[in-house]
Scaffold this motif. Structure first.
Motif, PDB file in Angstrom:
ATOM      1  N   UNK A 138       0.823  -1.208   0.000  1.00  0.00           N
ATOM      2  CA  UNK A 138       0.000   0.000   0.000  1.00  0.00           C
ATOM      3  C   UNK A 138       0.861   1.263   0.000  1.00  0.00           C
ATOM      4  N   UNK A 139       1.988   1.206   0.718  1.00  0.00           N
ATOM      5  CA  UNK A 139       2.888   2.366   0.752  1.00  0.00           C
ATOM      6  C   UNK A 139       3.478   2.663  -0.626  1.00  0.00           C
ATOM      7  N   UNK A 140       3.912   1.608  -1.326  1.00  0.00           N
ATOM      8  CA  UNK A 140       4.470   1.795  -2.664  1.00  0.00           C
ATOM      9  C   UNK A 140       3.406   2.324  -3.621  1.00  0.00           C
ATOM     10  N   UNK A 170       6.075  -6.253  -4.797  1.00  0.00           N
ATOM     11  CA  UNK A 170       6.737  -5.086  -5.372  1.00  0.00           C
ATOM     12  C   UNK A 170       6.196  -4.712  -6.734  1.00  0.00           C
ATOM     13  N   UNK A 171       6.027  -5.680  -7.607  1.00  0.00           N
ATOM     14  CA  UNK A 171       5.592  -5.384  -8.974  1.00  0.00           C
ATOM     15  C   UNK A 171       4.144  -4.921  -9.005  1.00  0.00           C
ATOM     16  N   UNK A 172       3.305  -5.492  -8.146  1.00  0.00           N
ATOM     17  CA  UNK A 172       1.900  -5.065  -8.102  1.00  0.00           C
ATOM     18  C   UNK A 172       1.786  -3.647  -7.558  1.00  0.00           C
ATOM     19  N   UNK A 173       2.490  -3.373  -6.454  1.00  0.00           N
ATOM     20  CA  UNK A 173       2.439  -2.031  -5.888  1.00  0.00           C
ATOM     21  C   UNK A 173       2.958  -0.977  -6.854  1.00  0.00           C
ATOM     22  N   UNK A 174       4.064  -1.289  -7.527  1.00  0.00           N
ATOM     23  CA  UNK A 174       4.629  -0.333  -8.490  1.00  0.00           C
ATOM     24  C   UNK A 174       3.717  -0.148  -9.696  1.00  0.00           C
ATOM     25  N   UNK A 175       3.128  -1.228 -10.182  1.00  0.00           N
ATOM     26  CA  UNK A 175       2.241  -1.109 -11.344  1.00  0.00           C
ATOM     27  C   UNK A 175       1.021  -0.253 -11.012  1.00  0.00           C
ATOM     28  N   UNK A 176       0.426  -0.525  -9.853  1.00  0.00           N
ATOM     29  CA  UNK A 176      -0.767   0.246  -9.474  1.00  0.00           C
ATOM     30  C   UNK A 176      -0.437   1.715  -9.290  1.00  0.00           C
ATOM     31  N   UNK A 177       0.689   2.014  -8.658  1.00  0.00           N
ATOM     32  CA  UNK A 177       1.045   3.407  -8.437  1.00  0.00           C
ATOM     33  C   UNK A 177       1.537   4.102  -9.690  1.00  0.00           C
ATOM     34  N   UNK A 179      -5.775  -1.082  -4.589  1.00  0.00           N
ATOM     35  CA  UNK A 179      -5.554  -2.113  -5.601  1.00  0.00           C
ATOM     36  C   UNK A 179      -4.278  -2.889  -5.364  1.00  0.00           C
ATOM     37  N   UNK A 180      -3.235  -2.214  -4.872  1.00  0.00           N
ATOM     38  CA  UNK A 180      -1.977  -2.893  -4.582  1.00  0.00           C
ATOM     39  C   UNK A 180      -2.146  -3.937  -3.493  1.00  0.00           C
ATOM     40  N   UNK A 181      -2.876  -3.596  -2.443  1.00  0.00           N
ATOM     41  CA  UNK A 181      -3.070  -4.529  -1.322  1.00  0.00           C
ATOM     42  C   UNK A 181      -3.935  -5.714  -1.737  1.00  0.00           C
ATOM     43  N   UNK A 182      -5.086  -5.432  -2.330  1.00  0.00           N
ATOM     44  CA  UNK A 182      -6.038  -6.497  -2.678  1.00  0.00           C
ATOM     45  C   UNK A 182      -5.435  -7.447  -3.715  1.00  0.00           C
TER      46      UNK A 182
END
Length: 269
Positions: free
Chosen positions: A123-125, A222-229, A245-248
């Motif tokens: 979530x932070x990323x 990492x990849x999900x958080x970066x993609x969403x952000x 979206x990154x968390x879920x």
């Protein structure tokens, strides 16, 4: 004639909606595919952002130690406490250390660490990169000639891929320590005897599968958080959607990967 037109209109109207959803779904998969390929292309091409990588490893790893320590210890204590009544019915409380080690090292340590990291780090990323996208900081970096993808995305994905396995190993030992304190309090088992029984049932496949799971979980978070952000929508609402979206998505993928890796590891046991 009018009746025919009124009944056919909803059907024809619903088909474009379904087609649009399918096209959007496959378009998203294609974008994710390109995003992952771009990561691997830029991860091994200089210049390397070692300083930023160390900063992100600190953010992901060191700043999660307190939460990971508390959670791992509680998991070990609760799992041991809940398992004792079932084993005591069969007079098999001596198997408790082996049961604790198998459950923690094979499944609980990597999974619990990944879920905590998905909620805290993912979530932070997502929020951080999403806010940078919304405020056009990423666009400004691209215009200035820097490489925001390498600086922002590659470093964070590598940091989670490196830090999560270390945190998972740490979580496993802290959970085993919590299990030992519970067993020693109720059974009076010595530390040496407990540790011998803990490592006796574990095999090389258990350690390797746990390590592989942790690496895959870390990369996924990492990849999900970066993609969403990195691909957040414009506006302040996009930041919230990116973090959520990154968390879920990361948690869902972690569970899917857990099932697949457990199945594959079972073939080698």
């Amino acid at each position: 004639m009018d009746t025919t037109n009124s009944t056919s209109t909803p059907q024809t109207a619903s088909r474009p909606g379904l087609k649009k959803r399918l096209s959007d779904f496959f378009a998203t998969l294609y974008k994710i595919h390109l995003f992952i390929i771009r990561f691997f292309k830029e991860a091994f091409v200089p210049p390397f952002e070692f300083k930023e990588l160390m900063i992100q490893c600190y953010q992901v790893g060191v700043r999660s130690f307190t939460l990971i320590s508390l959670t791992g210890f509680i998991v070990g204590v609760i799992f041991t406490k809940q398992s004792r009544p079932s084993l005591s019915e069969f007079g098999a409380t001596s198997w408790l250390p082996s049961l604790v080690s198998i459950a923690i090292m094979r499944a609980l340590a990597p999974l619990v660490t990944a879920l905590i990291a998905a909620g805290k780090v993912g979530s932070s990323i997502g929020a951080e990169l999403g806010s940078m996208r919304v405020t056009e900081q990423i666009d400004a970096m691209e215009v200035s000639g820097t490489k925001p993808f390498k600086f922002l995305v590659v470093t964070r994905v590598l940091a989670t891929t490196i830090a999560i396995p270390i945190l998972a190993t740490y979580t496993g030992f802290i959970a085993i320590l919590g299990g030992y304190l519970n067993v020693a309090t109720n059974e009076g088992t010595s530390y040496t005897t407990f540790m011998q029984q803990v490592f006796e049932p574990l095999t090389f496949v258990d350690f390797v599968s746990s390590l592989i799971k942790s690496i895959v979980f870390g990369f996924t978070i990492g990849i999900v958080g970066c993609y969403q952000g990195y691909n957040a929508d414009k506006g302040t609402e996009g930041v919230g959607k990116a973090a959520n979206g990154a968390v879920v998505t990361a948690m869902f993928l972690v569970f899917v990967e857990e099932v697949l890796i457990v199945q594959i590891a079972g073939w080698f046991r």
